[in-house]
Write a protein that holds these residues in place. Structure first.
Motif, PDB file in Angstrom:
ATOM      1  N   VAL A 124     -34.426 -35.252  57.298  1.00  0.00           N
ATOM      2  CA  VAL A 124     -35.361 -35.571  56.225  1.00  0.00           C
ATOM      3  C   VAL A 124     -34.554 -35.820  54.968  1.00  0.00           C
ATOM      4  CG1 VAL A 124     -37.258 -34.225  57.200  1.00  0.00           C
ATOM      5  CG2 VAL A 124     -35.683 -33.139  55.602  1.00  0.00           C
ATOM      6  N   MET A 125     -35.109 -36.604  54.078  1.00  0.00           N
ATOM      7  CA  MET A 125     -34.420 -36.945  52.842  1.00  0.00           C
ATOM      8  C   MET A 125     -35.298 -36.570  51.651  1.00  0.00           C
ATOM      9  SD  MET A 125     -31.638 -38.263  54.075  1.00  0.00           S
ATOM     10  CE  MET A 125     -30.872 -39.090  52.690  1.00  0.00           C
ATOM     11  N   ASP A 126     -34.646 -36.292  50.510  1.00  0.00           N
ATOM     12  CA  ASP A 126     -35.370 -36.030  49.258  1.00  0.00           C
ATOM     13  C   ASP A 126     -36.455 -34.979  49.436  1.00  0.00           C
ATOM     14  OD1 ASP A 126     -33.824 -37.933  47.958  1.00  0.00           O
ATOM     15  OD2 ASP A 126     -35.180 -39.552  48.482  1.00  0.00           O
ATOM     16  N   PHE A 127     -36.069 -33.858  49.950  1.00  0.00           N
ATOM     17  CA  PHE A 127     -37.012 -32.797  50.290  1.00  0.00           C
ATOM     18  C   PHE A 127     -36.639 -31.559  49.484  1.00  0.00           C
ATOM     19  CE2 PHE A 127     -38.813 -29.512  53.035  1.00  0.00           C
ATOM     20  CZ  PHE A 127     -39.976 -30.105  53.491  1.00  0.00           C
ATOM     21  N   PRO A 128     -37.296 -31.312  48.329  1.00  0.00           N
ATOM     22  CA  PRO A 128     -36.880 -30.205  47.467  1.00  0.00           C
ATOM     23  C   PRO A 128     -37.241 -28.841  48.049  1.00  0.00           C
ATOM     24  CG  PRO A 128     -38.825 -31.258  46.578  1.00  0.00           C
ATOM     25  CD  PRO A 128     -38.399 -32.092  47.750  1.00  0.00           C
ATOM     26  N   VAL A 129     -36.309 -27.908  47.934  1.00  0.00           N
ATOM     27  CA  VAL A 129     -36.511 -26.531  48.380  1.00  0.00           C
ATOM     28  C   VAL A 129     -36.178 -25.602  47.220  1.00  0.00           C
ATOM     29  CG1 VAL A 129     -35.804 -24.724  49.992  1.00  0.00           C
ATOM     30  CG2 VAL A 129     -35.919 -27.106  50.762  1.00  0.00           C
ATOM     31  N   VAL A 130     -37.106 -24.720  46.894  1.00  0.00           N
ATOM     32  CA  VAL A 130     -36.916 -23.764  45.805  1.00  0.00           C
ATOM     33  C   VAL A 130     -36.909 -22.350  46.374  1.00  0.00           C
ATOM     34  CG1 VAL A 130     -37.933 -22.752  43.730  1.00  0.00           C
ATOM     35  CG2 VAL A 130     -37.951 -25.234  44.041  1.00  0.00           C
ATOM     36  N   LEU A 131     -35.891 -21.572  46.004  1.00  0.00           N
ATOM     37  CA  LEU A 131     -35.872 -20.142  46.290  1.00  0.00           C
ATOM     38  C   LEU A 131     -36.313 -19.441  45.015  1.00  0.00           C
ATOM     39  CD1 LEU A 131     -32.479 -19.721  48.199  1.00  0.00           C
ATOM     40  CD2 LEU A 131     -34.673 -20.567  49.027  1.00  0.00           C
ATOM     41  N   PHE A 132     -37.474 -18.829  45.064  1.00  0.00           N
ATOM     42  CA  PHE A 132     -38.022 -18.212  43.851  1.00  0.00           C
ATOM     43  C   PHE A 132     -37.678 -16.726  43.824  1.00  0.00           C
ATOM     44  CE2 PHE A 132     -41.118 -16.195  41.155  1.00  0.00           C
ATOM     45  CZ  PHE A 132     -41.161 -17.052  40.074  1.00  0.00           C
TER      46      PHE A 132
END
Length: 248
Positions: free
Chosen positions: A189-197
């Motif tokens: 997958v491309m351009d897939f933002p992941v945030v660790l909060f």
């Protein structure tokens, strides 16, 4: 009322099937699949049809969902905790930007995110899973699908989301997080933002990735930059809703 006439107080779901009291098997469909046995030549080909049905049901339910963000986190985070309030707030903000919110449909962080999405008037999705202990779909889900198999459920989390927010959580959260990171690293997958909060919670893991895992050559240094760490709920929402968002 006698024991025989008393309604059972335990319930388990397996796909569309509900079992209560002494009808509960005690084993999950995943357990039966992985345990194998001498009858595998007869049972496993038929299991393929059940697995296929789970994918068909999930695809059919979510096909017209539209843009969505998957939010993960602990089922053990109670109401009144900071994590619960932050998940609820972020879900509200996502809905205000025209996004649906997808969770595992259970209690804790999942309930908080579903609650925020539902009360903001958005689509609140719950992807439930059959477990050996009772875990019902939380009441803030307005589009829910129950799965027997973890792998089928995981596909739905990934296929219908354009980004992830991972709140503090346990093995389930880590499993879903690393599935997403693996897809990005391998360019599935491309351009897939992941945030660790929650930087305090994730710091040890991030440090381990930057030192032990990168230092041993198991991943490249830039692989640790495919996710973002933040303590700011508004920043988390901005990252996952940024058009064409990718790693900084």
């Amino acid at each position: 009322m006698s024991e025989a006439g008393r309604p059972p107080d335990r319930q388990a779901t397996a796909g569309p099937v509900i079992r209560r009291g002494d009808q509960i098997d005690g084993r999950t469909t995943d357990q039966r699949l992985l345990e194998g046995g001498h009858s595998w030549m007869h049972d496993d080909p038929w299991r393929v049809l059940r697995i296929q049905a789970e994918f068909v049901e999930g695809f059919g339910a979510l096909d017209e969902l539209g843009p969505a963000i998957s939010m993960f986190g602990s089922a053990r985070a109670g109401r009144g905790t900071p994590e619960y309030a932050q998940a609820e707030y972020m879900a509200r903000e996502l809905v205000s930007r025209g996004l649906a919110v997808i969770t595992g449909g259970g209690p804790g962080i999942m309930e908080a995110a579903n609650r925020g999405a539902h009360e903001a008037g958005g689509c609140s999705v719950g992807l439930g899973i059959e477990l050996p202990f009772e875990q019902t779909m939380n009441r803030y889900v307005n589009l829910g699908v129950n799965f027997r198999y973890f792998f089928a459920r995981k596909v739905m989390f990934l296929k219908y989301a354009q980004g992830f927010i991972a709140m503090p959580g346990g093995f389930g959260t880590l499993d879903e997080l690393f599935e997403a990171l693996t897809l990005i690293q391998t360019r599935k997958v491309m351009d897939f933002p992941v945030v660790l909060f929650g930087s305090g919670y994730w710091r040890g893991l991030v440090d381990w990735l930057r030192t032990s895992v990168t230092g041993s050559g198991c991943i490249n240094p830039e692989d640790v930059d495919i996710f973002h760490v933040t303590d700011d709920p508004d920043e988390a929402v901005r990252i996952v809703t940024r058009a064409g968002a990718g790693p900084d």
